[in-house]
Design an enzyme around this catalytic site. Structure first.
Site, PDB file in Angstrom:
ATOM      1  NE  ARG A  88      -2.575  -4.615  13.811  1.00 25.44           N
ATOM      2  CZ  ARG A  88      -2.355  -3.624  14.669  1.00 25.44           C
ATOM      3  NH1 ARG A  88      -1.407  -3.713  15.558  1.00 25.44           N
ATOM      4  NH2 ARG A  88      -3.096  -2.549  14.640  1.00 25.44           N
ATOM      5  CB  CYS A 108      -0.961  -0.006   1.183  1.00 25.78           C
ATOM      6  SG  CYS A 108      -0.161  -0.040   2.791  1.00 25.78           S
ATOM      7  N   GLY A 122      -4.600  -5.310   9.424  1.00 25.51           N
ATOM      8  CA  GLY A 122      -5.016  -6.635   9.876  1.00 25.51           C
ATOM      9  C   GLY A 122      -3.824  -7.438  10.379  1.00 25.51           C
ATOM     10  N   PRO A 123      -4.099  -8.642  10.874  1.00 21.45           N
ATOM     11  CG  PRO A 123      -5.176 -10.572  11.637  1.00 21.45           C
ATOM     12  CD  PRO A 123      -5.421  -9.252  10.999  1.00 21.45           C
TER      13      PRO A 123
END
Lengths: 295, 344
Positions: free
Chosen positions: A165, A127, A161-162
């Protein structure tokens, strides 16, 4: 009616679900499969309510019915994409990879969409890469000797989200690679910050550069042109600090206001990579079907 | 013997890490060597070195280091035997492959992995890696004034589950009062099974008092730097901390005369400016903004001719976290155009 390209979304996380909402709007794409590993999620329910075929068989669903899809968006993880890529190749499917797996050619629609059109696997970088590379590329076009480019993206904690992360190292590595590749900078650095403020902040990205002689006026002109083009596929992309020289560095800042498709508009990070992936997919679709019924 | 019952407090000295913020990451080889020798002599348990935001954080965003992190580690390493060499790392700035692995290879003994106080889950892989390498590993929750005790307990538990052998609450903005420290540290001590630590900043002149409150609430790890050399208004002065803990009957294992000597050496050789509580530091503490923003706010405010105090309060209003220094420029431009439009 116009013939649409049949696409599958592999991966039912935040990215996959946001993609689904965007595809439903596309005049060129039809989602013929929303595929995950788990049918019992609110996101799956959303797909079912939208009338989309769903499966929990992962890549097996595509191997069973390869003719149901022309193009696959892989929104799983870098590790999973490394397993998927050879299977897609064997099935001769076009794949747009939204993980930082770095297998396919790096694709930033505003910069190299035409180059990617003949390839079967393109990678959407990250992103932060989609937000910063068009600017880094412009810096590289205006200046011959780019010594260093640094990009700092800050995203709302809730939009990470996980998988994001757990994969900060890959994010950094892949983004830095992309920056160097597209700007020809000698060195690059990427930083990602998560901010938990409530109400959530919009995604923002700062691009800094060191060049021997900044050409700010020319750069401003080119950056504005670039952003006008970018906005054709990421409408919420806004320049908040014009290119300027501050403390002997070129400095500019943008913010991405998402379309609010699956997560609210603060999640510009999801929005920009998905808008880029859709822009690429639509280009493939136009190439395939555009001529035949363009009139 | 009285000595046997004295409670042990582990002191970490980040003079050559947090102090990097105070001199804009410009420690020289000579300064690193000189202070490392003094730290070893004073029997400081852990000496932390590196860029102010930790290894791999040298950047235009925070400041470029004159000596890179690996060299800093190598220079300090040569003078340390009993004193352990510590490093600090923030995922999002640094990676295992580029930064953590080479830093451990270069001789780091103690690893601190930090995140903003609500984002502990980004530290899982890095804490796991440091443990795999057999290093004493602590987690750090930065700007911990921004979260409630309940949230901090949850985040500490995450770090504990990843393998952290201690968690340090950082008062990165120097915003705490002693009663806040006591409340949060005692809540953590009650709920967490690994040692809790505290890292103070002195914006509101509370660094020593807050460190004392932390120890009284059960903290077993406390940070201090020579003369308080650190970001913003500086940290807890280690020589005062050692003296106060001594007076309170705690055992730090640090030799009082030698730590006083170390601070004299720091004073003479490495402090290019003495940490003071100036107006911007007070405002930054009140606004709850990361201390390391100070030099950037002062520079940018002067460039755009705006009041640095207004910039700090606006940063606080936007709830910025460590690493968002780029916002300073945006805010300064915004304030300056507002002022211009008022004048017209």
């Amino acid at each position: 009616m116009r013939k649409k390209m049949k696409v599958a979304i592999l991966g039912g996380g935040l990215i996959g679900t946001d993609l689904l909402v965007k595809i439903m709007r596309s005049p060129w794409l039809e989602c013929t499969g929303f595929i995950s590993r788990n049918l019992n999620s609110s996101r799956m329910l959303k797909a079912i309510n939208l009338g989309v075929f769903v499966s929990d068989k992962g890549i097996g669903a595509i191997e069973e019915n390869p003719d149901q899809y022309d193009l696959i968006f892989d929104a799983t993880s870098a590790a999973a994409h490394k397993i998927h890529a050879p299977i897609f190749e064997k099935l001769r499917k076009i794949v747009i990879d939204l993980t930082p797996a770095k297998i396919g050619k790096m694709c930033v629609p505003a910069v190299n969409i035409s180059e990617c059109l003949n390839l079967n696997n393109v990678n959407m970088i990250t992103c932060g890469g989609q937000a910063s590379i068009p600017l880094a590329y412009t810096i590289g076009q205006v200046h011959k000797d780019v010594k260093y480019i640094e990009v700092v993206s800050t995203i709302s904690s809730r939009s990470a989200g996980p998988a994001t992360r757990a994969n900060l190292d890959e994010y950094i590595d892949t983004t830095e690679n992309g920056i160097k590749h597209f700007s020809s900078a000698e060195k690059s650095k990427a930083i990602l910050i998560l901010n938990p403020a409530d109400p959530c902040i919009n995604m923002q990205t700062t691009v800094c550069a060191i060049v021997s002689k900044p050409e700010i006026n020319k750069l401003k002109e080119e950056v504005h042109k670039m952003i006008t083009f970018l906005k054709t596929y990421v409408p919420g992309y806004e320049l908040v600090v014009e290119p300027t020289v501050e403390d002997n560095r070129i400095f500019m800042m943008i913010r991405v206001n998402g379309l609010g498709d699956f997560l609210p508009s603060y999640a510009g990070n999801l929005d920009i990579i998905n808008c880029a992936a859709i822009a690429m997919a639509e280009k493939y679709a136009i190439q395939k079907y555009g001529e035949a019924h363009g009139k | 013997m009285e000595n046997n019952i004295r409670k042990k407090i582990l002191i970490t000295d980040p003079t050559l890490r947090d102090g990097s913020h105070a001199n804009q990451h410009q420690f020289s080889e000579k300064q690193i060597r000189s202070y490392s020798i003094a730290a070893e002599r004073a029997r400081i348990p852990i000496l932390e070195v590196g860029h102010g935001n930790g290894i791999g954080a040298s950047s235009l965003q925070v400041g470029l280091s004159s000596v890179n992190d690996l060299d800093m580690i190598r220079f300090a390493r040569e003078h340390l035997q009993n004193t352990k060499l510590g490093i600090f790392m923030i995922p999002g700035f640094a990676t295992i492959k580029k930064d953590l692995r080479p830093a451990i290879d270069a001789g780091a003994d103690v690893v601190r992995i930090a995140s903003h106080c609500t984002e502990a889950d980004i530290t899982e892989r890095h804490i796991g890696y440091a443990r795999e390498r057999g290093k004493l590993t602590h987690g750090c929750l930065m700007s911990s004034h921004m979260a409630s005790a309940e949230t901090l307990i949850e985040e500490c538990k995450k770090m504990e589950s990843y393998g952290a052998e201690g968690v340090i609450l950082m008062d990165s903005a120097g915003n705490y009062l002693p009663s806040d420290v006591y409340e949060k540290v005692s809540a953590l001590v009650k709920n967490i099974h690994i040692p809790i630590g505290f890292h103070a900043h002195n914006n509101l002149s509370m660094a020593v008092a807050n460190s004392v409150a932390a120890v009284e609430a059960g903290a077993l790890i406390v940070d201090g730097t020579s003369r308080g050399f650190g970001a913003g208004a500086g940290n807890t002065p280690i020589e005062v901390l050692v003296a106060v803990l001594e007076k309170m009957g705690y055992d730090t294992g640090i030799d009082l005369y030698k730590i006083l000597d170390a601070s004299e050496i720091a004073d003479k050789d490495i402090l290019n400016s003495k940490p003071t509580i100036d107006s911007t530091s007070i405002v930054s503490g009140l606004a709850g903004v990361f201390s390391a923003f100070k030099k950037h706010v002062i520079r940018v405010s002067a460039e755009y001719n705006v009041d640095s105090r207004d910039v700090f309060f606006e940063l606080g209003r936007r709830k910025v976290v460590g690493g968002q220094e780029d916002l300073i420029v945006e805010i300064a431009i915004e304030l300056s155009s507002k002022e211009k439009s008022l004048r017209i």
